[in-house]
Design a protein around this motif. Structure first.
Motif, PDB file in Angstrom:
ATOM      1  N   MET A   1       0.838  -1.279   0.222  1.00  0.00           N
ATOM      2  CA  MET A   1      -0.077  -0.191  -0.025  1.00  0.00           C
ATOM      3  C   MET A   1       0.867   1.372  -0.091  1.00  0.00           C
ATOM      4  O   MET A   1       0.396   2.358  -0.071  1.00  0.00           O
TER       5      MET A   1
ATOM      6  N   TYR B   1       0.120   3.692  -2.459  1.00  0.00           N
ATOM      7  CA  TYR B   1      -1.218   4.429  -2.607  1.00  0.00           C
ATOM      8  C   TYR B   1      -1.742   5.183  -1.281  1.00  0.00           C
ATOM      9  O   TYR B   1      -1.289   4.940  -0.132  1.00  0.00           O
ATOM     10  N   GLU B   2      -2.234   6.238  -1.549  1.00  0.00           N
ATOM     11  CA  GLU B   2      -2.999   7.086  -0.424  1.00  0.00           C
ATOM     12  C   GLU B   2      -4.293   6.646  -0.404  1.00  0.00           C
ATOM     13  O   GLU B   2      -5.201   6.791  -1.128  1.00  0.00           O
ATOM     14  N   THR B   3      -4.550   6.377   0.863  1.00  0.00           N
ATOM     15  CA  THR B   3      -6.105   5.867   1.107  1.00  0.00           C
ATOM     16  C   THR B   3      -6.870   7.178   1.405  1.00  0.00           C
ATOM     17  O   THR B   3      -6.782   8.279   2.255  1.00  0.00           O
TER      18      THR B   3
ATOM     19  N   MET C   1     -11.348  -0.065  -0.517  1.00  0.00           N
ATOM     20  CA  MET C   1     -10.898   1.022  -0.055  1.00  0.00           C
ATOM     21  C   MET C   1     -10.761   2.169  -1.098  1.00  0.00           C
ATOM     22  O   MET C   1     -10.450   1.555  -2.443  1.00  0.00           O
ATOM     23  N   LYS C   2     -11.209   3.150  -1.128  1.00  0.00           N
ATOM     24  CA  LYS C   2     -10.902   4.169  -2.267  1.00  0.00           C
ATOM     25  C   LYS C   2      -9.518   4.611  -2.057  1.00  0.00           C
ATOM     26  O   LYS C   2      -9.244   5.173  -0.965  1.00  0.00           O
ATOM     27  N   CYS C   3      -8.628   4.696  -3.046  1.00  0.00           N
ATOM     28  CA  CYS C   3      -7.226   5.144  -2.813  1.00  0.00           C
ATOM     29  C   CYS C   3      -6.771   5.894  -4.343  1.00  0.00           C
ATOM     30  O   CYS C   3      -7.424   5.954  -5.145  1.00  0.00           O
ATOM     31  N   LYS C   4      -5.769   6.796  -3.857  1.00  0.00           N
ATOM     32  CA  LYS C   4      -5.045   7.406  -5.002  1.00  0.00           C
ATOM     33  C   LYS C   4      -3.464   6.961  -5.358  1.00  0.00           C
ATOM     34  O   LYS C   4      -2.682   6.889  -4.281  1.00  0.00           O
ATOM     35  N   HIS C   5      -3.344   6.721  -6.680  1.00  0.00           N
ATOM     36  CA  HIS C   5      -1.700   6.219  -6.941  1.00  0.00           C
ATOM     37  C   HIS C   5      -0.957   7.663  -6.617  1.00  0.00           C
ATOM     38  O   HIS C   5      -1.225   8.831  -7.082  1.00  0.00           O
TER      39      HIS C   5
END
Length: 471
Positions: A1, A4-6, A19-23
């Motif tokens: 993880m 990725y930013e949660t 979870m919705k995450c951002k690379h």
């Protein structure tokens, strides 16, 4: 993880959390399904099955698996983020989807089902929660935890429980020789729900479902009657014999005439008499007024935009061990452009930004989920006091039962996995699909006229079922 930013939790279910995450490098928004660490092999089996099918079968109307990795013994599946489902739309369109929108969605759903069936795959859990819808109107079938290859003649399936409301009669009676028609039955039930806003066969038990099938669809075939009579669970139960209209449009008066014909062909008690996905795609409902010729170019343009947005993550191809007990290879989707769209992608130089809606928390107490903002949906309030049915129950039918106490567009995939052993943020684990497989507290007897109340009740009923892992 670590890459990725949660951003928040999308949903939680019996198998884990999404979870919705951002690379952190590309900025791409993704959904990461994190499976519970389970001493039993059921969760790993479902995760492995989903990975297997998503890496093997690729289609524009199937959800895209970007990569797979393991961290702290938990399996992580990274998907493209799609912010809502058909069920979410039905919260807002409480009287059903508008006819043009409905036809476009059904056409894409059928393309996905046809693709799977042509490859001898049955999905076995088709329902509104498992149809993702992008902001541009692309639908994608998801949740392949119960999908499997069609059994060879003479082979049987192990015990299996699909989502009850969409379960074909052969599944309810545990006939182990079922096949593709179970998906067609589920599709028929879902079409009615999409067109009217109300589930067609909501039920609390297999016995309740059988009774509603007989009342609203048709009497059991001799083969199914024989299975029913020999099942000790149904000992002493007598199902009513009901005369049903033979005309589809009289049987389903709330549906458009051509749509009623399709539903009638889907909801045949005898699986052998059900229509196929290919036959539905060739039905007049889709072929009239040049719909297909007009919609295909529109669909390709939208797919082109979304494909470009998914090219930003470059996956790690380091090979490693997937699980201690099961030395399985998991794969990373390199997101190479599909053959159908490849040439068009090269021509278009200007990428268009696709924005993802923010999520907000709905205060539902234990089992809270992150739900998407309203997306250009009609803000209508349901004035219904009860859940209406898409069909009038025949006269003279009396309930005589009681509940027993026991009751490819081919995308190349590189052979690689990632194993992240660093300590990262602790996460709960995944549902079968985004936003919809959530345990919720709700009173089923409360007023169901409000969309949110009905959704809570629905999810509570669906999630109360014990899901069994299949062969």
């Amino acid at each position: 993880m670590e890459m990725y930013e949660t951003l928040g939790k999308v949903g939680e279910g019996s198998y884990g959390t999404v979870m919705k995450c951002k690379h952190k490098v590309s900025g791409q928004i993704v959904a990461i399904k994190i499976f519970y660490e389970n001493p039993e092999k059921s969760v790993n089996k479902i995760a492995t099955r989903e990975i297997k099918f998503l890496k093997q079968f690729r289609h524009e109307n199937l959800v895209n698996l970007i990569e797979v990795f393991r961290q702290k013994k938990k399996i992580h599946l990274v998907f493209e983020f799609i912010d809502h489902t058909i069920l979410d739309e039905l919260q807002h369109f409480c009287h059903g989807l508008e006819s043009k929108r409905l036809r476009k969605y059904l056409f894409q759903i059928l393309r996905a089902i046809e693709y799977l069936h042509n490859n001898n795959i049955i999905h076995r859990d088709i329902k509104p929660e498992n149809i993702l819808v992008s902001q541009s109107g692309i639908t994608k079938l998801c949740d392949f935890g119960f999908a499997r290859t069609l059994a060879a003649p003479g082979d049987i399936y192990t015990d299996y429980v699909a989502t009850r409301w969409y379960r074909a009669p052969e599944l309810v009676l545990k006939d182990t020789s079922y096949g593709k028609p179970v998906d067609i039955w589920a599709l028929g039930c879902m079409i009615i729900e999409m067109a009217t806003g109300n589930p067609y066969l909501p039920c609390s038990s297999d016995l309740d479902l059988l009774h509603k099938i007989v009342l609203k669809v048709g009497n059991l075939t001799p083969h199914l009657e024989n299975i029913f009579s020999k099942n000790p669970i149904f000992t002493g139960v007598v199902l009513p014999q009901v005369q049903h209209p033979k005309n589809a449009r009289k049987k389903y008066p709330k549906l458009n005439g051509l749509l009623a014909d399709i539903v009638h062909a889907c909801l045949q008690i005898d699986p052998a008499e059900r229509i196929s996905s290919t036959e539905i795609l060739n039905h007049e409902y889709f072929t009239r007024d040049g719909f297909i010729e007009k919609f295909i170019p529109e669909l390709k343009a939208k797919l082109l935009q979304e494909a470009k947005a998914n090219l930003s993550i470059k996956p790690n191809t380091k090979e490693n061990e997937f699980m201690k007990d099961e030395r399985k290879t998991v794969y990373t989707n390199s997101l190479i452009i599909t053959s159908v769209l490849g040439k068009e992608m090269e021509k278009e130089k200007r990428p268009r930004e696709i924005k993802t809606r923010a999520m907000k928390v709905k205060g539902l107490g234990k089992g809270d989920i992150m739900e998407p903002k309203k997306i250009e949906l009609e803000d209508r309030r349901c004035q219904q006091n009860t859940i209406e049915n898409a069909h009038t129950v025949p006269q003279g039918a009396k309930p005589v039962i009681s509940e027993p106490s026991n009751p490819v567009n081919s995308i190349n995939i590189s052979n690689g996995i990632k194993d992240e052993s660093h300590t990262g943020e602790s996460m709960m684990m995944p549902p079968i699909n985004l936003t919809s497989s959530n345990l919720m507290t709700s009173n089923p007897s409360s007023n169901l006229s409000h969309p949110n109340s009905r959704i809570r009740w629905r999810r509570l009923c669906l999630m109360s079922e014990q899901v069994k892992v299949t062969k």
